[in-house]
Every structure is written in C-alpha cells, then in structure tokens.
Design an enzyme around this catalytic site. Structure first.
Site, PDB file in Angstrom:
ATOM      1  N   LYS A   1      53.038  38.941   6.029  1.00 30.54           N
ATOM      2  CA  LYS A   1      53.014  38.660   7.459  1.00 30.54           C
ATOM      3  C   LYS A   1      52.882  39.954   8.281  1.00 30.54           C
ATOM      4  O   LYS A   1      53.186  41.010   7.748  1.00 30.54           O
ATOM      5  CB  LYS A   1      54.290  37.913   7.859  1.00 30.54           C
TER       6      LYS A   1
ATOM      7  N   GLU B   1      70.904  42.976  11.425  1.00 30.42           N
ATOM      8  CA  GLU B   1      70.716  44.338  10.910  1.00 30.42           C
ATOM      9  C   GLU B   1      71.501  45.284  11.797  1.00 30.42           C
ATOM     10  O   GLU B   1      71.611  45.054  13.000  1.00 30.42           O
ATOM     11  CB  GLU B   1      69.227  44.714  10.946  1.00 30.42           C
TER      12      GLU B   1
ATOM     13  N   HIS C   1      61.172  34.175   7.688  1.00 29.72           N
ATOM     14  CA  HIS C   1      62.294  34.275   6.747  1.00 29.72           C
ATOM     15  C   HIS C   1      63.318  33.143   6.945  1.00 29.72           C
ATOM     16  O   HIS C   1      63.682  32.448   5.998  1.00 29.72           O
ATOM     17  CB  HIS C   1      63.004  35.625   6.877  1.00 29.72           C
TER      18      HIS C   1
ATOM     19  N   ARG D   1      75.961  33.962   0.865  1.00 27.29           N
ATOM     20  CA  ARG D   1      75.662  35.285   1.421  1.00 27.29           C
ATOM     21  C   ARG D   1      74.473  35.854   0.664  1.00 27.29           C
ATOM     22  O   ARG D   1      74.581  36.220  -0.505  1.00 27.29           O
ATOM     23  CB  ARG D   1      76.883  36.190   1.334  1.00 27.29           C
TER      24      ARG D   1
HETATM   25  C1  BG6 Z   1      60.806  42.348   7.389  1.00 24.58           C
HETATM   26  C2  BG6 Z   1      60.860  42.591   8.858  1.00 24.58           C
HETATM   27  O1  BG6 Z   1      60.016  41.234   7.106  1.00 24.58           O
HETATM   28  O2  BG6 Z   1      62.119  42.124   6.901  1.00 24.58           O
HETATM   29  C3  BG6 Z   1      61.783  43.742   9.191  1.00 24.58           C
HETATM   30  O3  BG6 Z   1      59.562  42.867   9.341  1.00 24.58           O
HETATM   31  C4  BG6 Z   1      63.130  43.558   8.553  1.00 24.58           C
HETATM   32  O4  BG6 Z   1      61.917  43.897  10.592  1.00 24.58           O
HETATM   33  C5  BG6 Z   1      62.991  43.213   7.078  1.00 24.58           C
HETATM   34  O5  BG6 Z   1      63.858  44.772   8.699  1.00 24.58           O
HETATM   35  C6  BG6 Z   1      64.311  42.845   6.471  1.00 24.58           C
HETATM   36  O6  BG6 Z   1      64.183  42.711   5.090  1.00 24.58           O
HETATM   37  P1  BG6 Z   1      65.412  42.987   4.128  1.00 24.58           P
HETATM   38  O7  BG6 Z   1      64.933  42.546   2.793  1.00 24.58           O
HETATM   39  O8  BG6 Z   1      65.715  44.444   4.221  1.00 24.58           O
HETATM   40  O9  BG6 Z   1      66.533  42.153   4.661  1.00 24.58           O
END
Ligand code: BG6
Length: 489
Positions: free
Chosen positions: A149, A217, A241, A376
């Site tokens: 994406k 995050e 996601h 989780r």
């Molecule tokens: C990505 C997003 O798809 O997923 C990011 O573009 C995000 O913004 C990331 O930080 C998070 O992935 P993970 O696996 O680190 O949770």
C-alpha cells in the site's frame, strides 16, 4: 542442472522498507533453510551501485535470530554471495532488459520463477510492471509481483490502479501485501476462533457487547511526513491494517482454509459493513509538548510536512456490520501516532451475565466486571481473558483477574517478522494472506465517503500533546455507543 529457480528482485532496493524489512526477511528465510535451493536476490534502483556495494548496504541490516549461533556469519556470507544489483530507471525498459539478461544467466537450464517486490511509490507501480512483465513474458515459470500500500487514495484511484495493473498482469500474479496479516497474533485469530469450542459459539451479538481494534505508536512521522501527509492515519492504518483484522475477526466460517474460501468470506463481511459517516469518526493531530526537560515536536514541525496541514495523525471510528451475526455491535477502531505507548491489540468486551448472583460482590461498576478477551498483537504478544474471580479469604469479594497466555513465557522462540511469512507465502503461491482486488474495493467503499467529506469540509483535527493518550473526542465517540476504551480504563 534442471529443477526450478526463484529470483527475487527488490525494486526500490535502496529504500527504507527494503533495507529494514525485505532484505533482512529474505536472509532470515535463508538462515532457516526456507528458501529454495536455487535462488538469487536482485536489488534494482536508480542509483549506480556495484554488487559489492549492495552487499555492503544490505549486510548492515542483517541480523541473526540468535546472535550467538556460530554459523551466523558464514550464513550471511553465503546469502550475500547470492545478492546482485542492477541499476536502472523505473519508467524505462532498458534497465529491466539488462536485469532480464542477468536473470536469464542465473536461470540457465532451470525453470525460471520470478518474484518482484515493488518497494516503490505507487505512482510508478504501473511503469515498473509494464517493463518487468514484458521482459519476463518469455519465461515458462511463474512471475509474481508483490505490491505494498497505498493502493490509491479512494475507491476511484484504487480502481484505476487495479485496472492499469491488470493490463499487464492477471489477478493471480498480484500479491497485495498488508503486513499486519503476517503478524503471528493476527494469523492466530482464526485458530482461536475456529479450533476452540469455548470461543466461536460466543462470537456474535448475543454475547459480545463491542469489539475494539487499537493501534498506537509512541513516535511521530519523524521525516516520513512527506509520504504521510498525502494519506493520513485513516488511509495509513485503518483502511488496511485494522480493517483487515476486523474482517478476519468478524467473517463467517470459511468453507476451508483455501485462500479463495477465506477471501470470499472476508469480502462478504466487508460488504456488510456500513459506510462510515462523519459522525462516526473523530480525527486528531499531535502538537508539540515538553516533558521531563525534553521537548517533542508537533506534526507540523516535521520539515517534510506542509505548514498548516490538517492531515490526521489520529483517528477513532465506529464501524457497524449489518448482518445477522453482528447487528448493532459497535466495532471501535483507534489509530494514532505520537501517543503514550506502542501497542496493537484487539479487545473483545462481552455482555453482562444476566441476573448475576454475585452482582453485590463485584462492586458498583458492572460494566467493568464483564469478561474481556484481549489479543495483544504487539509488543509482548499475548492472549488474555479477564474473568471475575473470588479473592481468597473468608469473605466473598470478587475481583477481575486474568487467564494469561504470554507468548514469551509459553513459547521460548523468536517470533518471525511478518515479512518473512508473507515472502515465503508469495514464493509458494499461497494467497491466503494477500488482498484480492474485490476485498480492496470493499475496503475503500467503507472509507471513501467519509474521507471525501473530511477533506471537502476541511475538518480540523483535535490537537493532542505528543506522548498523550490522544484526543478526548475519542472518549465521547465511544460513549455514544456506551463503550469505554479497554486500554484506558
Ligand atoms: C505501516 C505504516 O504500514 O505500518 C506506518 O505505513 C506504521 O506508518 C507501520 O508505522 C507500523 O507497522 P509495525 O509493524 O511497526 O506495527
């Protein structure tokens, strides 16, 4: 000689994703002896680089699962020897013809299979696919493309991208990745539901009060603002996601574990979801904040973000599924950057026990005393179920306790990165964890109207301090549906 060979070409080899995720995942697969006997890895990008320079670049990010394993550096060397580089433009055939020539050399005498990983911005997907698919057309093995994406910005642009790709490729050749589907706990969701008697019978409006999908995050865009500002958190996290997790969570039992059977069920449940309205969504953006002598920047302080941007870095949304199983159950999603913690989880809040004999022993807050199942996803993968339990002693007092399955305690092994699973599946032609084009259409249909409205009305995001729990509007949204966020109470 004879047999088959697989070549994996990472297009956009010097980019962040390639360096941080794709090459390390390929090495991990090699390390675990999961790659085919005959394989080569090619990096493709615009900059001039020798094979040796590519190897040096990659080697900086390769790690061994268990560092002290003594054969690790040997393995790394063997892997790097199989890595090569080809420079070229993305929109010209020249570089790809040269790549084709080199690939043919490596493939000599074997059935050639080619996997292209497009680790590049989507506006050049079509150019690359055009060139790479043409050069590959003479081969008799398979040719597959992994794309990541953003697949467009809304229904129209996504449809347009699909149509363009399909001028050169069949749907079977396109592997749309959503790396959350490769995460261990997300894969386990179906196992939990469909192979435990104690869960699936409860999996409906009759027993479930609400479901929460939470992504947070604890860092901001940090230099990635240029990309991010074009999309915002709804397109970056929610529409893919979180929605993918929701589809797996809520779908009906598939006929089998075959990819098409699973994807058919996912499409059905996605199509049963109500299109989001503006009232169902809250948006936020982080602002600067100082804490403990340290100051944290606002989103708009990111030099790659246009000043005055109103792009959301946080969003909460209430989704409803209009089918018999889920009628009236709110599915609340929440996703944000620069919050107080890094976490992704699924929380299932069950209904109250009717006529609970112990209501007086529970305390005043009966809603808090309902069962809650938490998956989780990260960090510290775990599944736990909150139950009411008698506090030991002569009295009769209940408290909320947990049946806890903590992966690090139960399974003493590293959990593979999502990209390892997905790359392996793509090589094996296993499509279960990849997004089919009708799934993508259904996903965009849910979000496109509200995204358009947010943008047309220029809805101002609610500001929240960097490192906080996000805008208070998210609580009001949940309260509209009598829900309390489980990660906060
Ligand atoms: C990505 C997003 O798809 O997923 C990011 O573009 C995000 O913004 C990331 O930080 C998070 O992935 P993970 O696996 O680190 O949770």
């Amino acid at each position: 000689q004879g047999g088959a060979t697989v070549s994996i070409t990472v297009v956009g080899a010097s980019g962040d994703l390639a360096k941080k995720k794709i090459f390390p995942a390929l090495f991990a697969l090699f390390y675990e002896d999961c790659l085919p006997e005959h394989f080569t890895v090619f990096g493709y990008a615009r900059s001039k680089m020798s094979d040796e320079e590519l190897r040096n670049m990659i080697s900086l990010t390769l790690t061994c699962r268990i560092d002290q394993r003594e054969n690790c550096s040997d393995k790394m060397e063997q892997f790097l020897k199989r890595c090569f580089y080809q420079s070229g433009q993305y929109n010209l055939e020249e570089g790809f013809s040269e790549l084709d020539r080199k690939l043919k050399e490596k493939e000599a005498g074997k059935l050639p299979n080619r996997l292209f990983y497009l680790s590049i911005p989507p506006n050049i997907f079509v150019d690359v696919v055009r060139s790479a698919s043409r050069t590959a057309s003479s081969s008799s093995g398979w040719t597959r493309f992994i794309v990541e994406k953003p697949f467009g910005r809304d229904s129209e642009s996504s449809g347009e991208l699909t149509r363009s790709l399909k001028q050169y490729l069949d749907e079977e050749q396109i592997f749309r990745i959503d790396h959350y589907l490769g995460k261990e706990l997300v894969e386990n969701l179906s196992v939990l539901r469909f192979s435990n008697l104690v869960f699936e019978p409860l999996w409906s409006r009759n027993y479930i009060r609400n479901v929460q999908l939470i992504f947070s995050e604890d860092f901001g865009t940090e230099g990635r603002g240029g990309y991010f500002d074009n999309y915002g958190i709804i397109r970056d996290i929610m529409q893919n996601h979180l929605l993918q997790i929701l589809a797996l969570f809520a779908m009906e039992t598939p006929v089998s574990l075959a990819a098409e059977d699973i994807r058919n069920e996912k499409v059905k449940v996605l199509r049963s979801m109500r299109k989001l309205r503006l009232d169902d969504v809250v948006v936020g953006q982080y602002k600067g904040h100082s804490k403990g002598g340290k100051s944290y920047p606002a989103y708009v302080d990111d030099p790659t973000v246009p000043s005055g941007s109103i792009t959301p870095t946080f969003a909460a949304a209430a989704v409803f599924i209009d089918n018999a199983r889920w009628d009236g159950v709110p599915f609340l999603m929440k996703a944000g950057k620069a919050l107080h913690t890094r976490r992704a989880e699924i929380r299932v809040q069950f209904r109250r026990v009717p006529g609970n004999l112990y209501r007086r022993n529970i305390g005043t807050d009966l809603d808090k005393a309902t069962n809650e199942l938490v998956l989780r996803v990260q960090p510290d993968e775990a599944i736990y179920l909150k139950i009411n339990n008698k506090v030991p002693g002569l009295g009769m007092r209940l408290d909320s306790s947990e049946l806890n399955l903590l992966y690090s305690e139960r399974y003493r092994r590293e959990i593979p990165d999502a990209y390892e699973r997905l790359l392996l599946d793509a090589m094996e032609g296993e499509r279960r964890l990849f997004i089919r084009s009708d799934e993508l259409d259904a996903a965009w249909a849910i979000f496109t109207p509200v995204l358009r409205e947010l943008e047309e009305r220029r809805v101002a995001p609610e500001l929240y301090p960097y490192g906080s729990r996000g805008p208070v509007g998210a609580h009001y949204l949940a309260a509209n549906y009598n829900v309390r966020w489980g990660d906060i109470s």
